[in-house]
Motif scaffolding. Structure first.
Motif, short mmCIF file in Angstrom:
data_model
loop_
_atom_site.label_atom_id
_atom_site.label_comp_id
_atom_site.label_asym_id
_atom_site.label_seq_id
_atom_site.Cartn_x
_atom_site.Cartn_y
_atom_site.Cartn_z
N VAL A 149 11.19 -12.32 2.14
CA VAL A 149 11.20 -11.77 0.78
C VAL A 149 9.77 -11.44 0.37
O VAL A 149 8.87 -12.26 0.53
N ARG A 150 9.58 -10.23 -0.13
CA ARG A 150 8.26 -9.75 -0.53
C ARG A 150 8.18 -9.63 -2.04
O ARG A 150 9.07 -9.05 -2.66
N LEU A 151 7.12 -10.19 -2.62
CA LEU A 151 6.84 -9.99 -4.04
C LEU A 151 5.84 -8.87 -4.17
O LEU A 151 4.68 -9.00 -3.77
N GLY A 152 6.28 -7.74 -4.71
CA GLY A 152 5.40 -6.59 -4.87
C GLY A 152 4.70 -6.59 -6.21
O GLY A 152 4.75 -7.57 -6.97
N GLN A 153 4.06 -5.46 -6.52
CA GLN A 153 3.29 -5.36 -7.74
C GLN A 153 4.15 -5.13 -8.98
O GLN A 153 3.67 -5.22 -10.10
N GLY A 154 5.41 -4.77 -8.78
CA GLY A 154 6.30 -4.68 -9.94
C GLY A 154 6.86 -3.31 -10.23
O GLY A 154 7.76 -3.17 -11.05
N GLY A 155 6.36 -2.29 -9.55
CA GLY A 155 6.86 -0.94 -9.83
C GLY A 155 8.08 -0.55 -9.03
O GLY A 155 8.76 0.43 -9.36
N GLY A 156 8.38 -1.30 -7.96
CA GLY A 156 9.52 -0.96 -7.13
C GLY A 156 9.31 0.23 -6.22
O GLY A 156 10.25 0.70 -5.57
N TRP A 157 8.06 0.72 -6.14
CA TRP A 157 7.79 1.94 -5.37
C TRP A 157 8.13 1.74 -3.89
O TRP A 157 8.80 2.56 -3.28
N TYR A 158 7.68 0.63 -3.33
CA TYR A 158 7.89 0.43 -1.90
C TYR A 158 9.36 0.17 -1.56
O TYR A 158 9.83 0.58 -0.51
N ASP A 159 10.08 -0.50 -2.43
CA ASP A 159 11.49 -0.73 -2.15
C ASP A 159 12.24 0.60 -2.07
O ASP A 159 13.15 0.76 -1.26
N ARG A 160 11.85 1.57 -2.87
CA ARG A 160 12.48 2.89 -2.79
C ARG A 160 11.95 3.67 -1.59
O ARG A 160 12.70 4.35 -0.89
N ALA A 161 10.65 3.57 -1.35
CA ALA A 161 10.06 4.33 -0.25
C ALA A 161 10.57 3.86 1.10
O ALA A 161 10.83 4.68 2.00
N LEU A 162 10.74 2.55 1.27
CA LEU A 162 11.12 2.01 2.57
C LEU A 162 12.53 2.42 2.99
O LEU A 162 12.89 2.29 4.16
N LEU A 163 13.31 2.91 2.07
CA LEU A 163 14.64 3.40 2.42
C LEU A 163 14.56 4.58 3.39
O LEU A 163 15.54 4.89 4.06
N HIS A 164 13.40 5.24 3.46
CA HIS A 164 13.23 6.41 4.32
C HIS A 164 12.62 6.07 5.67
O HIS A 164 12.39 6.97 6.48
N ALA A 165 12.35 4.79 5.94
CA ALA A 165 11.79 4.41 7.23
C ALA A 165 12.83 4.55 8.33
O ALA A 165 14.04 4.42 8.10
#
Length: 214
Positions: A149-165
């Motif tokens: 589980v990763r705690l990010g900075q709060g914007g959710g940017w990477y959770d959306r971006a990683l869907l394209h990996a």
């Protein structure tokens, strides 16, 4: 692991986002206590550890990020990867939820386009789907637990971006050693949309996730 140095709110939160926010604040405050000298030394150590990871060494294209103030510096690893002739993709933030990537061509090209935003390249912006070219992804984080589980900075940017990996591509979170939490005793808060990471890299070592026996 210096467990005694790990912030973890004792309050019972009714909302997960409130728990995340309190934990983010505590970890950011702890990071701010590092001197500039220690941050420079850590940046070199992060680069050394990352270059020891087979997926990073063997990658043709690496998705990375240009660090902001307070984050572990990625400048040394960016420059080492460039010297190794790797293709490097950095995030570019559009308006709203727009997300994309752009090639890294050197630190002199990076520009902070708005306060609080990460430095971005001036090279042509690519779509979110450009992440499919990455052979490995190095993601920012404030903390990671032993489940991944990763705690990010709060914007959710990477959770959306990683869907394209691409399927099977390893995502590596970059944190200080004390920011790896034992999920058995101090699990990080997470929601259904939070995507796990596959590995973690610190200034001293790297490991695949999930971990056991912390």
């Amino acid at each position: 692991m210096a467990v005694s140095r790990q912030p973890y709110p004792s309050e019972d939160f009714t909302e997960i986002e409130d728990f995340k926010s309190a934990l983010r604040t505590a970890i950011r405050e702890q990071r701010a206590n590092r001197s500039e000298r220690l941050r420079r030394e850590a940046a070199q150590d992060f680069a050394t550890v990352l270059l020891s990871i087979p997926e990073v060494k063997d990658a043709h294209t690496v998705a990375l990020y240009a660090s902001r103030n307070g984050e572990p510096s990625t400048l040394p690893i960016l420059n080492y990867l460039q010297a190794l002739d790797k293709q490097i993709l950095l995030p570019v933030l559009g308006s709203g939820l727009q997300r994309g990537w752009a090639p890294y061509v050197g630190e002199d090209d990076l520009l902070e386009r708005a306060p609080g935003r990460p430095p971005e390249p001036s090279t042509p912006h690519l779509s979110a789907e450009a992440l499919q070219a990455a052979d490995v992804i190095i993601a920012p984080a404030l903390a990671v637990d032993s489940r991944g589980v990763r705690l990010g900075q709060g914007g959710g940017w990477y959770d959306r971006a990683l869907l394209h990996a691409r399927a099977g591509v390893q995502t590596i979170a970059l944190v200080y050693p004390e920011e790896i939490y034992d999920a058995a005793t101090m699990p990080l808060p997470h929601e259904d949309h939070d995507l796990p990471v596959h590995a973690v890299a610190t200034t001293t070592h790297w490991a695949t996730l999930p971990l056991s026996g912390l």
